[in-house]
Design a protein around this motif. Structure first.
Motif, short mmCIF file in Angstrom:
data_model
loop_
_atom_site.label_atom_id
_atom_site.label_comp_id
_atom_site.label_asym_id
_atom_site.label_seq_id
_atom_site.Cartn_x
_atom_site.Cartn_y
_atom_site.Cartn_z
N THR A 60 36.83 40.36 37.59
CA THR A 60 36.90 41.72 37.06
C THR A 60 35.50 42.30 37.01
N ILE B 78 40.16 42.37 40.75
CA ILE B 78 40.24 41.99 42.16
C ILE B 78 41.08 40.74 42.34
N ALA C 23 42.61 45.44 44.80
CA ALA C 23 42.15 45.67 43.44
C ALA C 23 42.96 46.78 42.80
N LYS D 251 42.78 37.96 45.41
CA LYS D 251 42.88 37.46 46.78
C LYS D 251 44.37 37.40 47.14
N CYS E 269 42.83 49.27 39.03
CA CYS E 269 41.81 49.73 38.09
C CYS E 269 42.44 50.23 36.79
N TYR F 103 41.77 41.12 50.30
CA TYR F 103 41.64 41.26 48.85
C TYR F 103 42.11 42.65 48.47
N ASP G 291 43.08 48.22 48.99
CA ASP G 291 42.60 47.00 49.62
C ASP G 291 41.07 47.08 49.67
N VAL G 292 40.43 45.99 49.34
CA VAL G 292 38.97 46.00 49.29
C VAL G 292 38.33 45.09 50.33
N CYS H 265 49.04 37.75 44.56
CA CYS H 265 47.58 37.67 44.47
C CYS H 265 47.08 36.64 43.47
#
Length: 197
Positions: free
Chosen positions: A144, A154, A60, A156, A62, A58, A50-51, A139
């Protein structure tokens, strides 16, 4: 003793120093549609986080980009082209199928079919979800960020779905959910003990 600043990337821990040391890591099991023919894709990513929190969270994941950064993984390409993805929690019951979904297959192939997974539609975004996963984040793709040969994708969080089977006293019960995590090396996974010790 080893220090990155002094010794550089030649790490006696093997494989990758940061990967070996950042553990446990939640598995980002990301499901998407391929744009156009809506092929069902799902694959695990060992860096998911979570970011941003609060009223509008939000998250993300990787993915690695191959061929010197030119080739994108399906989940990244799909999210960018369709505008949506779903995070599905990997549990002990789903661990083998999660592992099967990590196979390198052509873009036209479906990891759902390969792994014998059932799909259900997400409720708030246009993306598939893994039936049986007790927690999912639905999401909307945001952006990116490329870093070296990896991308930070990323999203939402538009909706969160939690099965009542993993809830105790109004909270998610880790002992009921039994999420699988990645540990330091390629063949290492983590799981809570059954007795909670």
């Amino acid at each position: 003793e080893w220090a990155w600043r002094r010794d550089g990337a030649k790490c006696p821990l093997g494989y990758n120093a940061t990967t070996a040391l950042i553990q446990p890591r939640i598995i980002g099991w990301i499901s998407t549609y391929k744009a156009g023919d809506r092929t069902l894709h799902v694959a695990p990513y060992s860096f998911f986080i979570d970011v941003a929190r609060g009223a509008q969270p939000y998250v993300a994941f990787c993915p690695f980009r191959g061929d010197g950064g030119a080739t994108k993984k399906d989940a990244q390409k799909d999210a960018e082209e369709t505008g949506a993805f779903v995070y599905n929690m990997v549990t002990e019951d789903l661990a083998v199928k999660m592992n099967l979904s990590a196979a390198e297959v052509p873009r036209e192939a479906s990891e759902f079919e390969l792994a014998g997974l059932e799909m259900e539609e997400a409720r708030t975004v246009d993306a598939p979800a893994v039936r049986g996963a007790p927690v999912r984040y639905e999401c909307e793709y945001v952006k990116t960020v490329d870093v070296a040969s990896f991308s930070i994708v990323i999203g939402k969080v538009k909706g969160v779905w939690v099965s009542g089977k993993v809830v105790t006293d109004g909270g998610v019960d880790a002992m009921k959910a039994r999420p699988v995590t990645r540990l330091g090396y390629m063949d290492e996974y983590g799981l809570l003990p059954h007795n909670g010790d």
